[in-house]
Scaffold this motif. Sequence first.
Motif, PDB file in Angstrom:
ATOM      1  N   THR A  28      53.904  40.682  45.952  1.00  0.00           N
ATOM      2  CA  THR A  28      53.419  41.701  45.014  1.00  0.00           C
ATOM      3  C   THR A  28      53.214  43.032  45.712  1.00  0.00           C
ATOM      4  OG1 THR A  28      52.328  40.003  43.686  1.00  0.00           O
ATOM      5  CG2 THR A  28      51.597  42.272  43.368  1.00  0.00           C
ATOM      6  N   GLU A  51      47.070  33.007  40.228  1.00  0.00           N
ATOM      7  CA  GLU A  51      45.982  33.784  39.666  1.00  0.00           C
ATOM      8  C   GLU A  51      45.988  33.691  38.143  1.00  0.00           C
ATOM      9  OE1 GLU A  51      48.274  34.865  41.668  1.00  0.00           O
ATOM     10  OE2 GLU A  51      47.526  36.182  43.244  1.00  0.00           O
ATOM     11  N   THR A  61      49.742  31.664  46.441  1.00  0.00           N
ATOM     12  CA  THR A  61      49.821  32.894  45.658  1.00  0.00           C
ATOM     13  C   THR A  61      50.976  33.753  46.179  1.00  0.00           C
ATOM     14  OG1 THR A  61      48.192  33.882  47.165  1.00  0.00           O
ATOM     15  CG2 THR A  61      47.374  32.899  45.119  1.00  0.00           C
ATOM     16  N   ALA A 119      54.944  45.166  37.492  1.00  0.00           N
ATOM     17  CA  ALA A 119      54.736  44.089  36.520  1.00  0.00           C
ATOM     18  C   ALA A 119      56.059  43.688  35.871  1.00  0.00           C
ATOM     19  CB  ALA A 119      53.736  44.538  35.457  1.00  0.00           C
ATOM     20  N   HIS A 152      47.600  43.727  34.468  1.00  0.00           N
ATOM     21  CA  HIS A 152      46.259  43.328  34.912  1.00  0.00           C
ATOM     22  C   HIS A 152      46.343  42.349  36.075  1.00  0.00           C
ATOM     23  CE1 HIS A 152      44.580  45.588  31.760  1.00  0.00           C
ATOM     24  NE2 HIS A 152      44.752  44.718  30.767  1.00  0.00           N
ATOM     25  N   THR A 153      47.361  41.487  36.054  1.00  0.00           N
ATOM     26  CA  THR A 153      47.540  40.534  37.156  1.00  0.00           C
ATOM     27  C   THR A 153      47.907  41.270  38.437  1.00  0.00           C
ATOM     28  OG1 THR A 153      48.277  38.833  35.607  1.00  0.00           O
ATOM     29  CG2 THR A 153      48.831  38.508  37.914  1.00  0.00           C
ATOM     30  N   TYR A 196      44.825  42.787  39.778  1.00  0.00           N
ATOM     31  CA  TYR A 196      43.972  41.740  40.346  1.00  0.00           C
ATOM     32  C   TYR A 196      44.450  41.379  41.759  1.00  0.00           C
ATOM     33  CZ  TYR A 196      42.025  37.087  41.112  1.00  0.00           C
ATOM     34  OH  TYR A 196      41.381  36.005  41.650  1.00  0.00           O
ATOM     35  N   ARG A 197      45.754  41.212  41.909  1.00  0.00           N
ATOM     36  CA  ARG A 197      46.300  40.830  43.224  1.00  0.00           C
ATOM     37  C   ARG A 197      46.078  41.920  44.260  1.00  0.00           C
ATOM     38  NH1 ARG A 197      52.264  38.528  41.505  1.00  0.00           N
ATOM     39  NH2 ARG A 197      51.568  36.863  40.105  1.00  0.00           N
ATOM     40  N   THR A 228      55.241  39.756  35.058  1.00  0.00           N
ATOM     41  CA  THR A 228      53.838  39.397  34.849  1.00  0.00           C
ATOM     42  C   THR A 228      53.102  40.600  34.265  1.00  0.00           C
ATOM     43  OG1 THR A 228      51.918  38.382  35.904  1.00  0.00           O
ATOM     44  CG2 THR A 228      53.058  40.089  37.149  1.00  0.00           C
ATOM     45  N   HIS A 229      51.812  40.440  33.982  1.00  0.00           N
ATOM     46  CA  HIS A 229      51.046  41.490  33.322  1.00  0.00           C
ATOM     47  C   HIS A 229      50.508  42.478  34.353  1.00  0.00           C
ATOM     48  CE1 HIS A 229      48.022  43.386  30.727  1.00  0.00           C
ATOM     49  NE2 HIS A 229      48.696  42.867  29.712  1.00  0.00           N
ATOM     50  N   GLY A 246      46.576  34.317  34.498  1.00  0.00           N
ATOM     51  CA  GLY A 246      47.550  35.141  33.789  1.00  0.00           C
ATOM     52  C   GLY A 246      48.853  35.354  34.506  1.00  0.00           C
ATOM     53  N   ALA A 247      49.011  34.736  35.708  1.00  0.00           N
ATOM     54  CA  ALA A 247      50.235  34.972  36.457  1.00  0.00           C
ATOM     55  C   ALA A 247      51.337  34.066  35.969  1.00  0.00           C
ATOM     56  CB  ALA A 247      50.000  34.734  37.947  1.00  0.00           C
TER      57      ALA A 247
END
Length: 414
Positions: A327, A397, A322, A342, A350-351, A354-355, A347-348, A399-400
């Motif tokens: 990030t 992850e 990962t 993002a 939300h990702t 999450y991270r 990336t999004h 959606g990544a």
Amino acid sequence: MSTSAQSGGLAGLAAISELIESGAGLPAVARAAARALGAGLLLLDERGTALVVASASSADERELLEGGRGVERVPLKVAERGVGELRLRYRAEPAQPEVVRAIAALIALEVDRARLPDRAAEQAARKLVAQLAAGHVEDGEVAKALDALGTDLSAGATVMLLRARPPAAETGDWRDRLRSALARCVRAVVRGAVVAPLEPERARDRISEQLAVIVPAAAAPKAAERVRKALLAEVESSFPGYPHTLGISRPASEARALARALREAQLAANVGEAHGERQLTFDQTGSYRLLLPALSEDAEELERFYRETIAPIAAYDEQYETELVRTLETFLELDASFARTAERLYTHRHTIRYRLERVRELTGLDVSSSEGRERLSLGLKAMRVLGIVPPGGPAQEPGAGAGRVPRGDIRTRD
């Protein structure tokens, strides 16, 4: 021999002669010879160590190193004494034997003139650099070692650290070639410079080669600037595609300051490498400088802080491929903006959330609090100061789809 061939051969000999007369150094002479002969070229010393490779491709280089079919071997001699070997792999028709012989004679003389110091001097340089890295040397010992190496520190010196690695896994003698080429390059520019490899401190660092250079200011006008340019030019021309970073210290006014200067060069290389910089001076490392005393006075405390903050995230990245560390660092650089992070990482949002939630679970530190951000930011700086390179890989992850992108210039930040 045709008139045009004669003219081309004479022009090539003239170009090589001019380089030798100007003191351009063996690598530049060898590259000029390759152009003059229209061939890939490998230069070996009398021990069979590759000194210079001038080839059009990695495949060409491999053929030269293996010395198989299609490779011409030309012994290099000075007064019947063997000093090395020239290997040629022509791209079209072979050059005239008379031209090859004349060029080989010039290169043999240059090899003999510019041969590396004897093993005793090499070992003395290695020992000095190792002692400076350990930081427990007496001022008199350093001065004595510098005097034995012919290094004049009366006007001070600058320490540089060149770190490079191959673009892909290599099993050949690239380290020896890199060391030999850069050592010859530096000594051709500044007499009395000390050049020696610096042993890696961690297993992860062993994929790179580190070369420490002590440049005495008294040796030549603007000596440090000349060496800086020569080092970068040599790596880029002789080792194309090799990622590399040059760290440069502040001037050291006396022998006892060289250990400090070496730490500064290391720090600049660590920070520069982390931020994708080809070169960085200690003065350009911004707030990283504040942690250098902690590294020299109590490295264990700095490592403990790293273990408490970033190490769990780095271990997770290594296990699951990962990019939590990347990030987190990007998020903090962009003033804790989810949207900009993002966008930077493609990336999004939300990702990203999450991270960073996973970062909180692993460390107990929340990026939504100022204290959490501060501790994590200091942990990242400790990681860079210690020279720890975090693992990297495609994020896994949900959606990544993050790709690696260049960072902003560290020289614009504090």
